[in-house]
Design an enzyme around this catalytic site. Sequence first.
Site, PDB file in Angstrom:
ATOM      1  CG  ASP A  31      -0.054   5.617   2.670  1.00 40.22           C
ATOM      2  OD1 ASP A  31      -1.221   5.836   2.335  1.00 40.22           O
ATOM      3  OD2 ASP A  31       0.270   4.748   3.497  1.00 40.22           O
ATOM      4  CG  HIS A  54      -5.673   7.877   2.111  1.00 45.23           C
ATOM      5  ND1 HIS A  54      -5.729   6.901   1.158  1.00 45.23           N
ATOM      6  CD2 HIS A  54      -4.692   7.502   2.961  1.00 45.23           C
ATOM      7  CE1 HIS A  54      -4.834   5.972   1.423  1.00 45.23           C
ATOM      8  NE2 HIS A  54      -4.181   6.308   2.514  1.00 45.23           N
ATOM      9  CG  HIS A  85      -1.770   1.238   1.278  1.00 42.12           C
ATOM     10  ND1 HIS A  85      -2.526   1.670   0.213  1.00 42.12           N
ATOM     11  CD2 HIS A  85      -1.955   2.157   2.262  1.00 42.12           C
ATOM     12  CE1 HIS A  85      -3.145   2.799   0.534  1.00 42.12           C
ATOM     13  NE2 HIS A  85      -2.801   3.114   1.775  1.00 42.12           N
ATOM     14  CG  ASP A 112      -5.912   3.333   4.773  1.00 41.89           C
ATOM     15  OD1 ASP A 112      -6.816   3.094   5.592  1.00 41.89           O
ATOM     16  OD2 ASP A 112      -4.856   3.909   5.073  1.00 41.89           O
TER      17      ASP A 112
END
Length: 911
Positions: free
Chosen positions: A16, A351, A14, A126
Site C-alpha cells: 500500500d 485502493h 503487498h 486486495d
Amino acid sequence: MTYERTAHIISHTHWDREWYLPYEKHHVLLVKLMDTLLHTLDTDPDFKSFYLDGQTIILEDYLQVRPENRERLERYIKEGRIPIGPWYILQDAFLTSSEANIRNLQIGHQDAGRYGTIAKVGYFPDTFGNIGQAPQILRQAGIDNAVFGRGVKPTGFNNTVADSDYESSFSELIWEGPDGSRVLGVLFANWYCNGMEVPTDEAGAKEYWERKLAEAEKYAATGQLLFMNGCDHQPIQQDLSAALATARELFPETEFIHSNFHDYLASVNASLTRELSVVKGELRSQRTDGWSTLVNTASARVYLKQMNQLGQAMLEKVAEPLATLAYSLGHEYPHHLFTYAWKTLMQNHPHDSICGCSVDEVHREMITRFDKSRHVAESIIDDSKKVIADHVDTSVFDQYGEAALPLVVFNTTGWNRTGVVEVELDIERIYFRDGLPLDQMNQNMYAVDVTGRTLVDRSGTAIPHTAEDLGLQFGYDLPDDKFRQPYMSRRVKLTFEAEQVAALGFASYAYVRAAKAEQEQGQTLFAGEHALENEWLRVDVASDGSFSLLDKRNGRAYQDLGVYENTGDIGNEYMYKQPDGEQALTTKGLPASIELVENTPYRATFAIVHEWAVPASADEQFEIEKREAVYFPERKSQRTAHTVPLTIRTEISLTRGGQSLEWKSSFNNQAKDHRVRVLFPTDLAAAAHQADAIFEIAKRDNEPAAEWVNPSNAQHQQAFVDVSGEQAGLTVANLGLNEYEVLRDGRNTIAVTLLRSVAELGDWGVFPTPEAQCLGEQSFSISIIPHSGNGAESGAFAAAYQFQVPWTVSATDVHEGKLASAGALFGWEGSALAFSSLKVNEPSGDMMLRWYNMLPSAAELKLAAGDASQAIAQAYKSDVLEQQGQVLEGQASYQLSVGPCEIVTIGIKHS
C-alpha cells in the site's frame, strides 16, 4: 521422487503506497525493504524470487531515492528473480474509470517492458471487489488468469463466512466475463499472508505447516498449494531458505518450492482434474453478511471522487481527443505529457487512496496530485484547441468586419451534442508592449463599448445568448518565440446553447457587431409558478422543494424527486453504520423557498433553499467506542440532541434542447458523523436495476442474497444508475458520486450519497481522521434522464456519458483554414455501442478508437473518416494494449460485428 502435494511459497509484499502512514513514511519503509531484498538476492542463491506486488510504480519510488541501485535491480528483473508488472499501480477498479483501468495496464506493460519480461498475472490481491469485465480485459492483454482476494465465497480474513454454500467449490475457479471471456481464477481463500513468517525451528515449523497445509487443502482443487510469504508492508523473510529446508526435512511427502506465479499457475493448469465452478461477472461479496464489503469507501471523502472524475474526464474525454485532432493536422502528439499526467493521476488510484480510507495526510497530498495532473491536461487542451481553431475556416464571419470575434465549440464526446456553453471573450486588448501608461490603458478599456453585439452561427443566424460584462481584466500570452506578453482587456462572458455539434467534432460561432443587434428572445421555458417546460419534459416544484418530472413522450410522471435524507453514521471510512433504531430525517414536508433565478430562451432555473437543522454529531458514547476500537456493527452510540443548521441550496435547470433535468446542490456542512443522500423515487416495477461500471452496464438485483444482513445495500457506480420498467425508465447520472442504493421501499427509489462524514479510518486499529468529516462547503451535480425503458437504445445512457464531459471552447480570429467551419474527425454508427476513447498510440503513431457494447447481444459498428479527417489508409482491430490485429476490409468506410458486451478497439492508419 513423487510427492503427495506441492507447496508453492511465493515471497512478496503487498505494498500500500500510502495508508495508515503518509506516503513518505511508507516510502522510507519501501527503500529499506528493497535494500534488504537486493542484499538477500545477492547473498542467498536459494532465495529464488520475490513478486513486486504487480505494480511497476514500486520501481520508480525506489529508484527516486536509490538511483545507484538501478543496474542491480535491472539484473535481477532480467534474471526473473524479481517478476514485475503488469500494472502501474494496484487500483481500485470500481472507483476509477474504464479508460483509467486500461491506461494503468498499458503504462504498467510499457514500464515493465523496458526492464524485460512482463509478469502476465491478473493480480488483484486486495481490490475492494472485482469488476465484471476483468476477464475480457485480461484476455485482450494476453493474461489468462486472475489472482484475487475478495468477492467470492469462500473468503478469508476480512470477509470470513460460514463453511457452506460456496459460490466456488474450490479456491481455483473459472471466472467468466459478460462477453464470455474466461480466465483461471485463484482466490486467496486464506488471504495473501497465509505463508508469512515461516518458522525455522523444528517445533514451530511442525505446528505451522500442519496447520497451514490443512487450511490450504481445505479449499484447493489440486495438490498444488499456494502460500503467500508476505503481507501488507511485510519485510523480507531473509531466513526463508533455512525455513524451507526445515520444512522439507519434517514433511518429506510434500515438495516445498520457493516459487513464482508463472510456475505455480502452470502447475495448477497441469494438475487440474476436477471440474471447477464458473463464477460470472462482478465479484462484490454479495454472498456475505454485507458488513465488510468495504463498499462505503465509495462515499468516503466524496471530494476526492469528484476531483478524480474531473481529472479523468479532462484527460481521456477532452485532452486526448483534442490532441488527436491536432495530431491529424500535423501537430505533435504529446505522449510524454500524457504519460506524466496519467501517472500523476493514477498515483491517487490505489485502493487506500481513491477509496478515501487513509489518514488525513495521505488525502491532503492527493489533492495536490489531482491539481498537478489536471493542470497538465489543461495545458494540452489549451495548445490543442488553439492549433485546431487556427485551422478552422472562419472567413464566413469576414462580412461582419474587423470587430467580429469568432469562437470554436468542441464536442469531444462520442455522440452529437446539444448543450449550454460558456466562454469568456476579450472584446478589445491593449498590450503593455505598446508603451501606454497603465492608467491610460485602463481608461481605454473602461471606455470600450461592449453593447451592440450579437452571437451568430456560421450561417449567420442569431443565437439566443446572454452576455455578462466582466469589465477590466488582466491577461497575458506566452508565445513560443518570445517573452511573455501581458495586456489589459475588456472582457465579456457569453452563455448560449450550442445545437447538434458533431461527435468528436466542432462548430464555429462569432460575436459580432450588427446593424440592429437585437437578441432573439425565443420561447421561455418558465411555465407558470414553480414550473418549467420544454418540448419533452415538464417540471413542477412542490412547496417542500421536491419536484415531479413528466416525460411528455410517454406520459410517465415521476413524483417526490429531490427529497434529502439525513442519518447518523457511526461507522468509519470503510463502512457506513446507522445508529440502531434511528429514524432517517428528510426534507419531505419541510417548507422551502423557491425562486426563479434564470429565465433565458435557452435555459430556466429554479433555486430551492431548505433551512434545515440536523444533529451536530454522534453522542459521547461514540468517542468511547472509537477509543476502545469497538467493531463498527456492534456500536451502540446514538446522535446528540444538539443540532446545527444545514442550509441546502438546490438549483434545477431545464434547457431548450435538453431531454434531461440538471440538478445542482450545495451546502456548508457543519455536522459530524452523518450521511446525506438525495432520493429519486421511480415507482417502476423492476426486480433489478442497471449501473454503469467498467466497460459494462452491470445488472444487479434490488434484493441482496439471503446471507445479507446489513440494513444498507449501497453499491458502486461510475457515470449513472438506472431503473427501468417495460415502457419507461429513469437514469440518474452523476459527477463523482460513486455510491448509490436502490431502496427496498416499494418505490424502487434511487438514493445517491452526497456526503458521508466520519471520524476514523477503521480497519485494524485506532486512527482518527478528523478531515474525513468533510466540514465546510460542498457541492454536487446530477442529471436526471427519463426515457422509454431502454437506456442504451433510447440514448439516455449516451446522455449520461456526455454529462461527464465538459464543453471546450476556443476564441480565434477571422481567417481561412483547411478545416470547414464545422466538422468531425470520424463518424460512426452503432446504437448499442458506447464510445470510450480517442487517442494516438505511441509506438505506431496510429489513432486508436475504443467502444464497448452496452448490451448482451451482438451489434454492428460502422466507422468512416469525417469531413475534418484525412483519408483512412488502413483500419484494423486491436486490443486493450493497442497491438495491431485483424485488418478490416473497406476504403472510405468500415463495418464490424461487435460481440455481446465486447470491448472493441480500432486502429487507424492515415494516408
